[in-house]
Design a protein around this motif. Sequence first.
Motif, PDB file in Angstrom:
ATOM      1  N   LYS A 122       0.946  -1.174   0.169  1.00 33.42           N
ATOM      2  CA  LYS A 122       0.034  -0.055  -0.020  1.00 33.42           C
ATOM      3  C   LYS A 122       0.789   1.478  -0.098  1.00 33.42           C
ATOM      4  O   LYS A 122       0.586   2.366  -0.682  1.00 33.42           O
ATOM      5  CB  LYS A 122      -0.810  -0.052   1.251  1.00 33.42           C
ATOM      6  N   ARG A 125       2.001   1.735  -3.569  1.00 32.58           N
ATOM      7  CA  ARG A 125       0.826   2.248  -4.415  1.00 32.58           C
ATOM      8  C   ARG A 125       0.589   3.622  -4.021  1.00 32.58           C
ATOM      9  O   ARG A 125       0.307   4.460  -5.048  1.00 32.58           O
ATOM     10  CB  ARG A 125      -0.305   1.127  -4.252  1.00 32.58           C
ATOM     11  N   ALA A 162      -3.544   5.623  -0.983  1.00 35.37           N
ATOM     12  CA  ALA A 162      -3.857   4.138  -1.337  1.00 35.37           C
ATOM     13  C   ALA A 162      -5.197   3.584  -1.166  1.00 35.37           C
ATOM     14  O   ALA A 162      -6.373   3.704  -2.084  1.00 35.37           O
ATOM     15  CB  ALA A 162      -2.816   3.098  -0.904  1.00 35.37           C
TER      16      ALA A 162
END
Length: 241
Positions: A122, A125, A162
């Motif tokens: 996460k 991202r 995220a």
Amino acid sequence: MKRIILYFVLAINVIPFVLNAQTSREENMLLHPKEMRLVEIATLTGKGDLAKLEPALHKGLEAGLTVNQIKESLIHVYAYAGFPRSLRGLQTFMAVMDARKAKGINDVVGADASPISDERSKYERGKAILEELTGMPEKGAKTGYAAFAPPIEVFLKEHLFADIFERDVLSHKERELITVSVLAGIGGVEPMLSSHLNICLRVGLNPAQLQHFVSIIEQSAGKSEAQAAQLVLAEVMKKKK
């Protein structure tokens, strides 16, 4: 005489194109009706003005926003104004939906968020989404608040960019509009408002549309909030020259 008729025929054919071009330019200077309603909903939710929020939610549905898009906008608000404001907004929306159903109104629910298939962490991202939004790759050692309080930098990447921005119920453009609406409404966070107005320009909003955004802030939040937002927007545009 033939030449006059020819000019007349050409004029008749050209006028619609000119009018269409003018209409297109005018429309490009304004936010779309759905975007206008997102600004109102986010601003009023962030401020906790539930009396004005209720009719704004009705208008949002009537403008074509889906139930899930409005839910998502109310959820998004909590990242900037806190859970209490977001939850009160959702409770107000629940009451609006109950009232509409009682009148036999069946609103479009819309799509749910798509499953995330990206196998990166996460943090990675979220970092990638933030870099995409700002156009500034993150390099070097952490500075500022990220160095002073490292956990909040992790929360920012993993959760805000995220968990929240990655959800596709709303576009990044719509999420940025919601973000600047909340920030302008609550006030006192000018550096963050400036950053997100810059992002707004990157994700497809133009200066005229951001000026329209300020006028909606005045209608929904008040003159002082609009004036503060106007000063920030003016500074952002000055630096773009």
